[in-house]
Structure formats: structure tokens, C-alpha cells
Design a protein around this motif. Structure first.
Motif, PDB file in Angstrom:
ATOM      1  N   TRP A   3     -73.017 119.213 -61.206  1.00  0.00           N
ATOM      2  CA  TRP A   3     -72.116 118.630 -62.201  1.00  0.00           C
ATOM      3  C   TRP A   3     -71.105 119.651 -62.693  1.00  0.00           C
ATOM      4  N   MET A   4     -69.869 119.197 -62.876  1.00  0.00           N
ATOM      5  CA  MET A   4     -68.816 120.014 -63.467  1.00  0.00           C
ATOM      6  C   MET A   4     -68.183 119.249 -64.615  1.00  0.00           C
ATOM      7  N   GLU A   5     -67.835 119.948 -65.673  1.00  0.00           N
ATOM      8  CA  GLU A   5     -67.154 119.291 -66.783  1.00  0.00           C
ATOM      9  C   GLU A   5     -65.773 118.828 -66.328  1.00  0.00           C
ATOM     10  N   HIS A   6     -65.453 117.591 -66.630  1.00  0.00           N
ATOM     11  CA  HIS A   6     -64.166 117.039 -66.208  1.00  0.00           C
ATOM     12  C   HIS A   6     -63.242 116.889 -67.418  1.00  0.00           C
ATOM     13  N   LEU A   7     -62.011 116.536 -67.151  1.00  0.00           N
ATOM     14  CA  LEU A   7     -61.055 116.197 -68.192  1.00  0.00           C
ATOM     15  C   LEU A   7     -60.904 114.678 -68.221  1.00  0.00           C
ATOM     16  N   PRO A   8     -60.785 114.073 -69.402  1.00  0.00           N
ATOM     17  CA  PRO A   8     -60.589 112.623 -69.459  1.00  0.00           C
ATOM     18  C   PRO A   8     -59.335 112.208 -68.691  1.00  0.00           C
ATOM     19  N   GLY A   9     -59.514 111.328 -67.726  1.00  0.00           N
ATOM     20  CA  GLY A   9     -58.417 110.897 -66.866  1.00  0.00           C
ATOM     21  C   GLY A   9     -58.602 111.307 -65.420  1.00  0.00           C
ATOM     22  N   GLN A  10     -59.534 112.205 -65.142  1.00  0.00           N
ATOM     23  CA  GLN A  10     -59.765 112.640 -63.764  1.00  0.00           C
ATOM     24  C   GLN A  10     -60.598 111.611 -62.994  1.00  0.00           C
ATOM     25  N   HIS A  11     -60.717 111.834 -61.671  1.00  0.00           N
ATOM     26  CA  HIS A  11     -61.451 110.903 -60.827  1.00  0.00           C
ATOM     27  C   HIS A  11     -62.341 111.631 -59.838  1.00  0.00           C
ATOM     28  N   TYR A  12     -63.228 110.874 -59.205  1.00  0.00           N
ATOM     29  CA  TYR A  12     -64.080 111.362 -58.126  1.00  0.00           C
ATOM     30  C   TYR A  12     -63.784 110.581 -56.853  1.00  0.00           C
ATOM     31  N   ASP A  13     -63.928 111.242 -55.718  1.00  0.00           N
ATOM     32  CA  ASP A  13     -63.899 110.566 -54.425  1.00  0.00           C
ATOM     33  C   ASP A  13     -65.311 110.138 -54.064  1.00  0.00           C
ATOM     34  N   VAL A  14     -65.452 108.924 -53.546  1.00  0.00           N
ATOM     35  CA  VAL A  14     -66.742 108.409 -53.093  1.00  0.00           C
ATOM     36  C   VAL A  14     -66.628 108.101 -51.605  1.00  0.00           C
ATOM     37  N   ARG A  15     -67.653 108.488 -50.845  1.00  0.00           N
ATOM     38  CA  ARG A  15     -67.610 108.297 -49.389  1.00  0.00           C
ATOM     39  C   ARG A  15     -68.870 107.572 -48.904  1.00  0.00           C
ATOM     40  N   LEU A  16     -68.658 106.560 -48.073  1.00  0.00           N
ATOM     41  CA  LEU A  16     -69.756 105.844 -47.436  1.00  0.00           C
ATOM     42  C   LEU A  16     -69.715 106.110 -45.937  1.00  0.00           C
ATOM     43  N   THR A  17     -70.879 106.304 -45.342  1.00  0.00           N
ATOM     44  CA  THR A  17     -70.969 106.549 -43.905  1.00  0.00           C
ATOM     45  C   THR A  17     -71.864 105.487 -43.269  1.00  0.00           C
ATOM     46  N   ALA A  18     -71.323 104.747 -42.324  1.00  0.00           N
ATOM     47  CA  ALA A  18     -72.076 103.700 -41.627  1.00  0.00           C
ATOM     48  C   ALA A  18     -72.976 104.321 -40.561  1.00  0.00           C
ATOM     49  N   PRO A  19     -73.982 103.581 -40.076  1.00  0.00           N
ATOM     50  CA  PRO A  19     -74.876 104.100 -39.036  1.00  0.00           C
ATOM     51  C   PRO A  19     -74.141 104.555 -37.786  1.00  0.00           C
ATOM     52  N   ASP A  20     -72.987 103.916 -37.468  1.00  0.00           N
ATOM     53  CA  ASP A  20     -72.241 104.307 -36.274  1.00  0.00           C
ATOM     54  C   ASP A  20     -71.304 105.485 -36.528  1.00  0.00           C
ATOM     55  N   GLY A  21     -71.352 106.049 -37.736  1.00  0.00           N
ATOM     56  CA  GLY A  21     -70.523 107.206 -38.068  1.00  0.00           C
ATOM     57  C   GLY A  21     -69.210 106.877 -38.756  1.00  0.00           C
ATOM     58  N   TYR A  22     -68.857 105.592 -38.827  1.00  0.00           N
ATOM     59  CA  TYR A  22     -67.616 105.214 -39.503  1.00  0.00           C
ATOM     60  C   TYR A  22     -67.702 105.535 -40.995  1.00  0.00           C
ATOM     61  N   ARG A  23     -66.622 106.097 -41.530  1.00  0.00           N
ATOM     62  CA  ARG A  23     -66.610 106.489 -42.938  1.00  0.00           C
ATOM     63  C   ARG A  23     -65.490 105.778 -43.689  1.00  0.00           C
ATOM     64  N   ALA A  24     -65.801 105.380 -44.902  1.00  0.00           N
ATOM     65  CA  ALA A  24     -64.808 104.811 -45.804  1.00  0.00           C
ATOM     66  C   ALA A  24     -64.846 105.611 -47.092  1.00  0.00           C
ATOM     67  N   GLN A  25     -63.670 105.914 -47.618  1.00  0.00           N
ATOM     68  CA  GLN A  25     -63.585 106.764 -48.808  1.00  0.00           C
ATOM     69  C   GLN A  25     -62.614 106.157 -49.812  1.00  0.00           C
ATOM     70  N   ARG A  26     -62.997 106.154 -51.083  1.00  0.00           N
ATOM     71  CA  ARG A  26     -62.129 105.671 -52.150  1.00  0.00           C
ATOM     72  C   ARG A  26     -62.256 106.591 -53.361  1.00  0.00           C
ATOM     73  N   SER A  27     -61.262 106.520 -54.231  1.00  0.00           N
ATOM     74  CA  SER A  27     -61.270 107.317 -55.453  1.00  0.00           C
ATOM     75  C   SER A  27     -61.472 106.403 -56.653  1.00  0.00           C
ATOM     76  N   TYR A  28     -62.336 106.836 -57.573  1.00  0.00           N
ATOM     77  CA  TYR A  28     -62.618 106.052 -58.772  1.00  0.00           C
ATOM     78  C   TYR A  28     -62.517 106.933 -60.010  1.00  0.00           C
ATOM     79  N   SER A  29     -61.844 106.420 -61.021  1.00  0.00           N
ATOM     80  CA  SER A  29     -61.682 107.160 -62.270  1.00  0.00           C
ATOM     81  C   SER A  29     -63.018 107.315 -62.981  1.00  0.00           C
ATOM     82  N   ILE A  30     -63.156 108.427 -63.692  1.00  0.00           N
ATOM     83  CA  ILE A  30     -64.351 108.682 -64.489  1.00  0.00           C
ATOM     84  C   ILE A  30     -64.189 107.969 -65.830  1.00  0.00           C
ATOM     85  N   ALA A  31     -65.209 107.217 -66.214  1.00  0.00           N
ATOM     86  CA  ALA A  31     -65.155 106.484 -67.479  1.00  0.00           C
ATOM     87  C   ALA A  31     -65.860 107.210 -68.611  1.00  0.00           C
ATOM     88  N   SER A  32     -66.685 108.182 -68.278  1.00  0.00           N
ATOM     89  CA  SER A  32     -67.519 108.839 -69.288  1.00  0.00           C
ATOM     90  C   SER A  32     -66.823 110.048 -69.903  1.00  0.00           C
TER      91      SER A  32
END
Length: 247
Positions: A40-69
Motif C-alpha cells: 500500500w502507498m498513500e495516494h492523493l485524492p483524485g488519483q487512480h489505480y490500473d486493474v488487470r485481468l488475465t484470461a486462461p489463454d493469456g489474453y489481458r484486459a486493463q482498465r483504470s479506476y479512480s480511488i474513492a477512499s
């Protein structure tokens, strides 16, 4: 063998595995996910995280979501995710992810759309654009309640209001319903307009404005803020959409 320092291990660019510890249904199409982070790192209000999903065949999808906390929530973050039926990541979170599941993510990122508590602020959000603004509001409540923050929040219907349990009716939050207001509603209806911006009561000379929403919403709100006396340099915007931050 190279050894990483504790700071390097927590660098925003490094992927890590977080554990979902809580899921809250905000609206029929929006859920909040509390995720515990080993680095964990302290963030600034308004920043976001990248989230990545990896399928069994290796395909990856990535999106960015704002931090609400708030940054004071040490050890975890909250991501509030709007379900997009044609998205690659948000349906997985809504339909599959349960408490105890692990997700891959990295962050925090962004340096422009952040509030450091340096001045009063007017927050203008449309739909799920309220998410990064809520991080600012939550942090202000806990650290500097004497500083003026006002939220102008536009939604279509009553069941579209995210964080409804936390929004206050004491002037801190000004809601407007653009399609259908709830029964008995006596507040503003229709799109955000000059009267609603003025009602928020944030001094455009000494305050700063944050606008987050769809492209048309951001363009319209920015125009209203300029007309209200906010200098362009004091207006910060973030946009979402089919090619934007979430999906």
C-alpha cells in the motif's frame, strides 16, 4: 540477485495482488470494492489505480479506476466500478468477484487531477464521475472540515445516486436529477446550470474547481465555471467514456 528497497517494492509502476475484503452495492449498476494491498502507498485524492485481468489463454484486459477512499484508509483502497455491458473488466467485477478474491493492480497514478487541500474547491460530477470527487470530500471531512468543499452532482434518476448514504443535505452536496426526480423532491432538476454553480457558493478567485464526467458533461460544466469567474488555470477536468478510464 538484485534486491529491491521497500520504497522500490511499493513503486506505483509495480503490479501487486490485492484481496477484496468488502463489496458494497451503491446502485443497480455500481459497486464499491474495498481491496487490501500488500504494498500500500498513500495516494492523493483524485488519483487512480490500473486493474488487470488475465484470461486462461493469456489474453489481458486493463482498465483504470479512480480511488474513492481517503488516503487515511491505510492498507487498502476503495474502487467504485460502474458496470458497462460492453466492457471487458467491469462485468467481471460485478458478476464474478466475491469477497476473498484476489485482483491484480498497480498505482496510484495521476498528478494533475488531485486535490491537496491547498484551497477551497467546487466539485462537479456527472454520474460515476463523482468517484474521484468523493475521495476529496471524504478526505476533507476527516482532515480539514473547516475548509469549504461543495459537491454539485448530476444524475438521471434517484437510483443512480452513488454514495447516497454519505451525501449530506446541509449545503455540502447539491443534487440535480436530469430525467426523473424522486417523489417530493423540491431541489434542482435538469442539467447543471449557472444557478446551481452559484448556489454552491465557492469563491472563483480563491477556489479551484474539479469536473469529472462524460465529454459533453465536462464541456458544459467547464463553460459554466468560466462564466462564473473561474480562471481556466483553476479548473481541472477528468473525462470518462468508451475510450476513457473505465470499462
Amino acid at each position: 540477485m538484485e534486491r529491491l528497497t521497500p520504497v522500490e517494492m511499493r513503486a506505483p509502476g509495480r503490479w501487486q495482488i490485492g484481496t477484496v475484503t468488502e463489496i458494497v452495492t451503491e446502485t443497480p449498476r455500481v459497486k464499491s470494492f474495498r481491496i487490501a494491498l500488500p504494498m500500500w502507498m498513500e495516494h492523493l485524492p483524485g488519483q487512480h489505480y490500473d486493474v488487470r485481468l488475465t484470461a486462461p489463454d493469456g489474453y489481458r484486459a486493463q482498465r483504470s479506476y479512480s480511488i474513492a477512499s481517503s488516503p487515511l484508509d491505510t492498507g487498502s483502497i476503495e474502487l467504485t466500478i460502474d458496470r458497462l455491458d460492453d466492457g471487458e473488466v467491469s462485468p467481471y467485477f460485478h458478476d464474478v468477484v466475491e469477497v476473498g478474491d484476489q485482483v491484480e493492480l498497480r498505482g496510484p497514478f495521476a498528478a494533475y487531477f488531485v486535490w491537496r487541500g491547498e484551497s477551497p474547491a467546487l466539485l462537479v460530477g456527472g454520474g460515476s464521475g463523482v468517484v474521484p470527487l468523493m475521495a476529496m470530500l471524504r478526505h476533507q471531512r476527516r482532515t480539514m472540515p473547516e475548509l469549504t468543499l461543495r459537491l454539485v452532482y448530476s444524475v438521471r434518476h434517484a437510483d443512480d445516486v452513488i454514495y447516497a448514504r454519505e451525501l449530506r443535505g446541509d449545503g455540502e452536496t447539491l443534487l440535480t436529477y436530469t430525467r426523473e426526480a424522486p417523489p417530493g423532491w423540491s431541489g434542482h432538476t435538469g442539467r447543471v446550470d449557472a444557478a446551481l454553480i452559484a448556489q454552491a457558493g465557492v469563491d472563483p478567485v480563491h477556489g479551484v474547481a474539479f469536473v469529472c464526467g462524460s465529454n459533453p458533461f465536462v464541456e458544459s460544466a467547464t463553460g459554466l465555471l468560466l462564466d462564473a469567474g473561474f480562471a481556466a488555470a483553476r479548473i481541472r477536468t477528468e473525462r470518462f467514456g468508451p475510450s476513457g478510464a473505465s470499462g
